[in-house]
Structures are given as C-alpha cells and as structure tokens.
Write an enzyme that holds these catalytic residues in place. Structure first.
Site, short mmCIF file in Angstrom:
data_model
loop_
_atom_site.label_atom_id
_atom_site.label_comp_id
_atom_site.label_asym_id
_atom_site.label_seq_id
_atom_site.Cartn_x
_atom_site.Cartn_y
_atom_site.Cartn_z
N SER A 159 15.79 10.89 -1.12
CA SER A 159 14.70 10.82 -0.15
C SER A 159 15.19 10.71 1.29
O SER A 159 14.41 10.91 2.22
CB SER A 159 13.78 9.64 -0.48
OG SER A 159 14.53 8.45 -0.57
N ASP A 414 9.20 -1.17 3.61
CA ASP A 414 10.22 -0.14 3.42
C ASP A 414 11.20 -0.25 4.58
O ASP A 414 10.91 0.19 5.69
CB ASP A 414 9.58 1.25 3.38
CG ASP A 414 10.61 2.34 3.08
OD1 ASP A 414 11.82 2.04 3.11
OD2 ASP A 414 10.19 3.48 2.81
N HIS A 417 13.71 3.85 4.41
CA HIS A 417 13.32 5.12 5.04
C HIS A 417 12.91 4.86 6.49
O HIS A 417 12.61 3.74 6.87
CB HIS A 417 12.16 5.74 4.25
CG HIS A 417 12.54 6.03 2.83
ND1 HIS A 417 12.21 5.19 1.79
CD2 HIS A 417 13.25 7.03 2.30
CE1 HIS A 417 12.70 5.68 0.66
NE2 HIS A 417 13.34 6.80 0.95
#
Ligand SMILES: *[C@@H]1O[C@H](CO)[C@@H](O)[C@H](O)[C@H]1NC(C)=O
Ligand SMILES: *[C@@H]1O[C@H](CO)[C@@H](O)[C@H](O)[C@H]1NC(C)=O
Ligand SMILES: *[C@@H]1O[C@H](CO)[C@@H](O)[C@H](O)[C@H]1NC(C)=O
Ligand SMILES: *[C@@H]1O[C@H](CO)[C@@H](O)[C@H](O)[C@H]1NC(C)=O
Ligand SMILES: *[C@@H]1O[C@H](CO)[C@@H](O)[C@H](O)[C@H]1NC(C)=O
Length: 443
Positions: A159, A414, A417
């Site tokens: 990702s 998060d 990311h």
C-alpha cells in the site's frame, strides 16, 4: 545471565531464542496495527457513506501563521547537469502548497483523503524538501508525461506503492486527465483493487499498479493458515509476467515482511518469522527482505537488461517509516502538526535497517546492471526525509470527521500511510528530478 541460571530450562540457546523473539516481537504491535488498517480501509467507505459530514471539505488558504514562518523564496533554477544526493537536506516552508486538493483528484484512497475527512490543521501541506546539493523544483506534470511519452510506468508493491502512485496520479491529473482502463479485483475484501491501469491519451502514457506486498511469490495468510508463505527464489508472476510491457518500474515493499511467515528457498524451508508453535528456526525478516530484493532485481536484469529489446528503468523506493507513538487505537497516536526539527528524530532501528538493505541491494544490483546499457537502476531514498514528517500521516482522519461527537479516548489511527496531498508528493518530485537527470545521460 544471573536470573536465567536459576531457571534450569533457560539454557543458552533458549535464552538467545527468547531474546531474539522479544526483539522481533517489539514490532508485533505494528503488524497488528497494519492488519487492522487494511481491515478498516476495507470497511471505511461504508462508514463515510453514512456520514453526510464527510462531504464538507475545508478550504486551503495560506494562513497568516504559515506566511509568518521564515521561508526563503527559492528563485534558483533547477540544475540537472550535476548529480544530486536527495538523501540529505531539510524540509523548508513552501507558501505555494500542493498542486491538488482532496476534491480535485478522484483517485485518492478514502482513508488517505485527510482534507475531505476534516483534518483541521493544514500546516502540513506547506513544506517542501530541499536537498543539500540541489534545488528540487515543484512537480512539473507535463515534463513527467513528456519523458514517459508512449511508455508504461508500473508501481509494484504494497500500500506504500499505492500511496505513491495516487500522489503521482493526482499531480499528473492537473495537466492531463487519465482514464481508468483496467481494474481487477479477486474478491479480497481487504485489498479491493489489486491491479489497476490508467491511460493518459494526451501523451499515450500508461500508469499501472500491481499489488505484490512481497515482490517474490507469496501466499498471503488466511483465516486457516495464519502466516504468510514466501518463496524467496521466485518472483510473483502476477506482475513479473508483465515485465515485457513495462518501461519504468517503481518497487516499493517492506511493511508486510513484519508479519508471521514461513520462508522457502530452493524448495526447502529456510526458516520463519514470528511463528510460535512451529518447528522452524526464527530468522527474522531483514535477511529475507534483502534476498527478495536480490531475486527481484536479478530477475529484472536477466529478463530485461540483457539480450535485445527495449530497456527498462528500475526505481526502488526505500522503507517508509511509521510514527505510532503508542497504541494505534488511542487518541493522539501520531499527533504532530509540524515536521520534526533537525536532530529531533534520528534514523534508527528497523527504519534504518530496512532502508540500508534497500540501498545495499540496489548498489549490489548496479554492479550487475553495468553490463547492460539498457537498464537504469536507482534507489529513491525517502526514509530519512519521511521520518521527519510525523505530521504527514492520516492519523484519526483515516475516517471522516472522527471527532464529530467529541474527543474519545479510543479512536483508530493510521500512522503508516500518508495524507494526500502530503509528504509523498515530494517522493515523486525526486522521482521526476531523477528522470530528468537520466534524460541528460547522468546516471
Ligand atoms: C480544490 O482545487 C480546485 C482547483 O484548483 C479549486 O477550484 C477548489 O476550490 C479547491 N477546493 C478546495 C476545497 O480548496
Ligand atoms: C548520498 O550520500 C550518502 C552519504 O554520503 C551515501 O551513503 C549515499 O549512498 C549517497 N546516495 C547517492 C544516491 O549517491
Ligand atoms: C497502454 O495500455 C493499453 C492496454 O490498456 C495498450 O493497448 C497500449 O499499448 C499501452 N500503451 C503503452 C504506451 O504502454
Ligand atoms: C523439529 O525439527 C527437527 C529438525 O528438523 C527434528 O529433528 C525434530 O524431530 C522436529 N520436532 C518436531 C516436534 O517435529
Ligand atoms: C544476488 O546475490 C548473489 C549472491 O550473493 C550475488 O552474486 C548477486 O550479484 C546478487 N544480484 C543482484 C542483482 O544483486
């Protein structure tokens, strides 16, 4: 060793194993967080769809606080005649801000669209990377597309590869509209779009992404088998079989190596990582990560660097650091709103090691690639510069308006990311600068 000698079961080997396991276990929370992140990414669209507040987007303005910050106007021209080492430099204030916002670009994964999700502080958008040796120009989408005219650029990895691809797409889209021409999902509810391709008709450029978190052949864990299986000597042909049609490839992987796994090499078990209850040797993941990069680069050189046919450009993005300051579902897990100051955050531990392995394997592969005039290879060393950007993660804004009902102690974050727009845009500015130098014959 005093306390261990009182315990008859704690022999030297056992003691060593325990210590080793404890070392790896210290990263256990991270892969738990990562797994949770993948899970919540999968369900977040439903959550935001039910939340009408998610459609309200903050306006980006150059606030008085940001313009009062001491920044120097950068007038110097980019000098692509000399080589530049992008690793060392500093984040300087940038009053211009990003090329795009959360509404101009339709391809930002929901959980990284911090603007649309109501992140209130916007200072993190007004920084740019200034390498010590050169001036890094603002991203020029037209130049990027011109260099890639009639070519196919592929991102391959996890990702973080997607994070970088989406930043690039958003910046390119300010100059030319891409069409999504291919999208494949195998029904995996965690990773919805494993393979996607966009076409820019203006320059006949294809940009695609291949989901391959290990780069090598791997079988991801399932509910019944709770560890990954990695085959370190074979590539993941889901992307590698397309190598013939790729002109430039960006490889970006690393985080999935933290998970429990059994490693195979040459048809036998090499060892495992975090595999309690199994009769395999704990080997950690550093050597394994190095070996996968070796297999990947070696195979690319074999298939595309030698013989006839057109060449290929290979970029390896180094490990992207996370900034969890404690539990992932606790308020304030990555609360910063400014980059770290010089000297405030050192590159160390796993981040440093994973970066080093990436750099080392690319340098080793360069020695082999020298035999080829058709293969260019470079490392995109973003670890240190990204480490300084603890303010750039989505944090609680992976969801829309996380504090709509007030601040709660438990909130998912998060800190892996990056918000888009955000620090990843600088990775692509470096990528373009490297491409420009390549165009001038400076390798
Ligand atoms: C996003 O950018 C577009 C184009 O520059 C602009 O029209 C729009 O107002 C911006 N939206 C926000 C929320 O700033
Ligand atoms: C940048 O400089 C550092 C320190 O001198 C060195 O380790 C690294 O290999 C250099 N990177 C490149 C791409 O030359
Ligand atoms: C782009 O992809 C399409 C298939 O989606 C293919 O037909 C075309 O040849 C590709 N063009 C380039 C420049 O790779
Ligand atoms: C574990 O592996 C060793 C070496 O392969 C073997 O001798 C031993 O019998 C195995 N133990 C179990 C419980 O399977
Ligand atoms: C991969 O590793 C082997 C064995 O250490 C080495 O000889 C080779 O040069 C490496 N290849 C690349 C592309 O790094």
């Amino acid at each position: 060793m005093g306390s261990s000698s009182t315990n008859p079961f704690k022999g030297q080997t056992y003691h060593l194993m325990t210590k080793k396991l404890q070392f790896w276990r210290s990263y256990a929370f991270l892969f738990v967080a990562l797994l949770c992140l993948y899970f919540f990414h999968a369900i977040s669209p439903f959550l935001t769809a039910n939340n009408h507040l998610s459609r309200i987007t903050p306006t980006i303005t150059t606030s008085s606080s940001s313009s009062s910050f001491p920044f120097k106007e950068e007038e110097e021209r980019a000098n692509v005649e000399i080589a530049c080492n992008y690793t060392y430099g500093k984040w300087v204030h940038d009053k211009l801000g990003p090329l795009y916002n959360g509404t101009t670009c339709g391809t930002i994964t929901d959980a990284q669209n911090c603007l649309a999700h109501g992140r209130p502080d916007l200072g993190y958008l007004y920084w740019k990377w200034k390498p010590n040796q050169c001036h890094l120009p603002r991203f020029e989408p037209k130049t990027f597309l011109q260099i890639l005219r009639n070519k196919h650029l592929a991102f391959v990895g996890d990702s973080m590869a997607r994070n970088q691809l989406e930043s690039l797409l958003c910046m390119l889209a300010t100059a030319s509209t891409p069409n999504l021409v291919y999208s494949y999902s195998d029904g995996d509810k965690f990773i919805r779009h494993k393979f996607r391709r966009w076409h820019f008709p203006s320059h006949n450029v294809n940009v695609s992404i291949y989901w391959s978190p290990f780069l090598v052949k791997g079988i991801e864990k399932t509910e019944s088998v709770n560890y990954n299986r990695l085959y370190l000597d074979s590539l993941d042909e889901r992307w590698a079989s397309a190598l013939d049609q790729i002109d430039m490839i960006v490889l970006s992987a690393g985080h999935w190596f933290l998970q429990p796994a059994v490693y195979f090499n040459d048809n036998s078990v090499l060892g495992c990582h975090y595999c309690t209850g199994q009769n395999h040797t704990e080997v950690g993941f550093y050597d394994v990560f190095g070996k996968t990069l070796n297999t990947t680069l070696r195979t690319i050189i074999e298939r595309r660097g030698l013989g006839s046919g057109s060449g290929i450009d290979v970029i390896v993005t180094t490990f992207s650091p996370h900034h969890f300051e404690g539990e992932w579902d606790k308020f304030g897990a990555c609360p910063k709103t400014h980059p770290y100051a010089e000297g405030e955050k050192e590159l160390e531990g796993m981040d440093a090691e994973m970066r080093k392995i990436g750099v080392r394997e690319v340098e080793a592969a360069k020695v082999n690639a020298k035999k080829s005039r058709r293969l260019r290879l470079e490392v995109l060393d973003i670890t240190k510069l990204s480490l300084m950007r603890g303010d750039g993660h989505a944090g609680p804004y992976m969801f829309a308006n996380p504090f709509a009902n007030g601040i709660t102690e438990r909130v998912q974050n998060d800190c892996v990311h990056w918000c888009l727009p955000g620090p990843v845009d600088a990775w692509n500015e470096i990528l373009l600068d490297m491409m420009k130098r390549w165009e001038r014959g400076l390798v």
